[in-house]
Scaffold this active site. Structure first.
Site, short mmCIF file in Angstrom:
data_model
loop_
_atom_site.label_atom_id
_atom_site.label_comp_id
_atom_site.label_asym_id
_atom_site.label_seq_id
_atom_site.Cartn_x
_atom_site.Cartn_y
_atom_site.Cartn_z
N HIS A 181 0.82 -1.21 0.00
CA HIS A 181 0.00 0.00 0.00
C HIS A 181 0.86 1.26 0.00
CE1 HIS A 181 -3.62 2.39 0.95
NE2 HIS A 181 -2.82 3.09 1.73
N HIS A 237 -8.70 0.15 -3.64
CA HIS A 237 -8.94 -0.38 -2.30
C HIS A 237 -9.53 -1.78 -2.46
CE1 HIS A 237 -9.36 1.27 1.99
NE2 HIS A 237 -8.16 1.58 1.54
N HIS A 293 -8.28 -5.18 -1.70
CA HIS A 293 -8.28 -6.17 -0.62
C HIS A 293 -9.33 -5.84 0.45
CE1 HIS A 293 -5.00 -8.19 -2.40
NE2 HIS A 293 -4.43 -8.66 -1.30
#
Length: 457
Positions: free
Chosen positions: A224, A287, A289
């Site tokens: 991320h 976004h 997961h």
């Protein structure tokens, strides 16, 4: 003294949430539940008179044109006989995003008695269903068991919370085998090679890392935060691409070197000149997961994240519109074709759409455009691509230059146990245990606080 106020639509009106919940139950394959009623529940920890409870119910918690309220034991929607009645609320230690708003509203109507507040939702199910089916509906649709639970009749609405006591904890990596160290790293989203690097570093320092240091490394080295996939060496059709991001988008942008590119690849969002006086700020982010394991919360916080990045670009831009691209497996996929541990695509689709829509509405920022695609290859992991556009003066496009001694102001909502390992979770591979194991990694969004932050900045 704890008081309970329940709010629901008038009996002659339909609550649109009820049709949505019933459709969600159908998506889980349960057809014997025939109807659902929904109402909101609020607990207040304060010494309030009957007149004050009436004022709070009428002026703060309900819309008296369409809703009714009752306090301390009376239900306003859903009558017996029913199949099951339950109230869903947040677990201890998990932030309730409505608490601050409730307390502020009570203060605004002239009732200043302090105290605490909690919120919940009451569901009443009608029809027939087995205990297993009710448990399925409860844990897979009505609540997230990692951060929520069914409120019990004898439960204390405001228990005393234990005081935090600091304890310095070190992780003994030096004496572990490589396999044991890799197992610790796997729980933090770190690869075996990354764990070897960390172990060598602390051996050179002559000490063991603390748990906070390990968590910090896992966060900053996560997919991320540093986009390891984009930076990797990738082979495609016999060609080796070294650092996908730098060799494609960044390379083209640097080569063109346009004067109207005011800030690119160096801040929280990109900024381009619009008319000489004003600049356009744009940020998009996936976004995936979080939305795969908790569709509503994952999509909502994904949107909240890009809005935050617009606010944090340069000296601050004002968000004016949102955009999105969603990719899911077919919502008509038969239930027996959905792999174990994977949420049904229809549920993911509905949850993601609702999460983005609700968050946008609370912020007062419109979604100006978007796209949607269905492909069975998105069965295990949807694509949830959220973006925000902001405006700012051209002179504010560059990052501020911090100096030693500057003060740091932290803005935002209260934190809780939700969202733990949110960024390291992005480095993990999804499997049939991810939905139940990783739902706590999804933060509970707080659009009201972010809206107030936008207005303040």
């Amino acid at each position: 003294m704890a008081h309970r106020i329940e709010v629901g639509f008038r009996s002659e009106l339909d609550d649109p949430r009820e049709a949505g919940v019933l459709a969600g139950i159908r998506d889980l394959g349960v057809r014997s539940i025939e109807a659902v009623s929904v109402s909101d529940v609020y607990w207040l920890d304060a010494d309030l008179t009957s007149a004050e409870l009436d004022a709070i119910g009428a002026r703060v918690l309900s819309d008296t044109v369409a809703q009714v309220f009752a306090w301390d034991g009376t239900q306003v929607r859903g009558s017996e006989p029913w199949l099951r009645a339950l109230v869903v609320t947040y677990n201890r230690g998990v932030s309730d995003p409505l608490e601050a708003t409730i307390l502020k509203g009570i203060e605004d109507v002239g009732i200043s008695k302090g105290g605490r507040a909690r919120s919940g939702v009451r569901y009443v199910l009608y029809g027939s269903a087995s205990t297993e089916q009710i448990d399925l509906v409860t844990t897979q649709l009505l609540l997230n068991p990692i951060v929520q639970h069914v409120f019990q009749g004898d439960e204390d609405a405001f228990p005393n919370e234990p005081m935090y006591e600091f304890s310095l904890r070190r992780v003994p990596l030096s004496g572990l085998s490589e396999s044991d160290a890799s197992a610790i790293g796997a729980g933090l989203g770190l690869s075996p090679d990354e764990m070897k690097t960390i172990r060598r570093h602390y051996v050179a320092l002559g000490r063991e890392p603390t748990d906070v240091e390990l968590e910090t490394l896992a966060q900053t080295w996560s997919e991320h935060c540093v986009h390891k996939t984009f930076k990797a060496r990738i082979q495609v059709d016999g060609e080796t691409i070294d650092n996908l991001l730098r060799s494609t988008i960044m390379r083209a942008t640097r080569a063109l070197d346009k004067s109207w590119c005011l800030s690119v690849f160096e801040d929280n969002a990109g900024v381009i000149d619009f008319d000489g006086d004003n600049a356009v700020c744009f940020k998009v982010e996936t976004h995936n997961h979080p939305s795969a394991v908790e569709p509503y919360g994952g999509a909502a916080t994904g949107l909240g994240g890009v809005v935050r990045d617009i606010l944090g670009t340069g000296l601050g831009a004002r968000p004016i519109l949102n955009t999105d691209v969603f990719c899911f497996a077919s919502p008509s996929t038969p239930h027996d074709r959905v792999p174990a541990g994977i949420l049904h695509p229809r549920r993911v689709f509905k949850g993601v759409r609702a999460g983005v829509a609700d968050y946008c509405n609370r912020l007062g920022i419109p979604t100006a455009n978007g796209a949607i695609r269905f492909d069975d290859r998105y069965m295990g992991n949807p694509l949830v691509f959220c973006g925000t556009v902001g405006i700012m003066p051209t002179w504010a496009a560059q990052r501020g230059k911090q100096q030693p001694g500057d003060l740091v102001v932290l803005l935002g909502g209260r934190t809780g146990r939700d969202g733990i390992h949110g960024v390291t979770f992005a480095s993990e591979k999804l499997d049939d245990t991810s939905v139940n194991r990783s739902r706590s990694a999804v933060q509970i969004g707080n659009a009201i606080v972010e809206k107030r932050t936008i207005d303040a900045l």
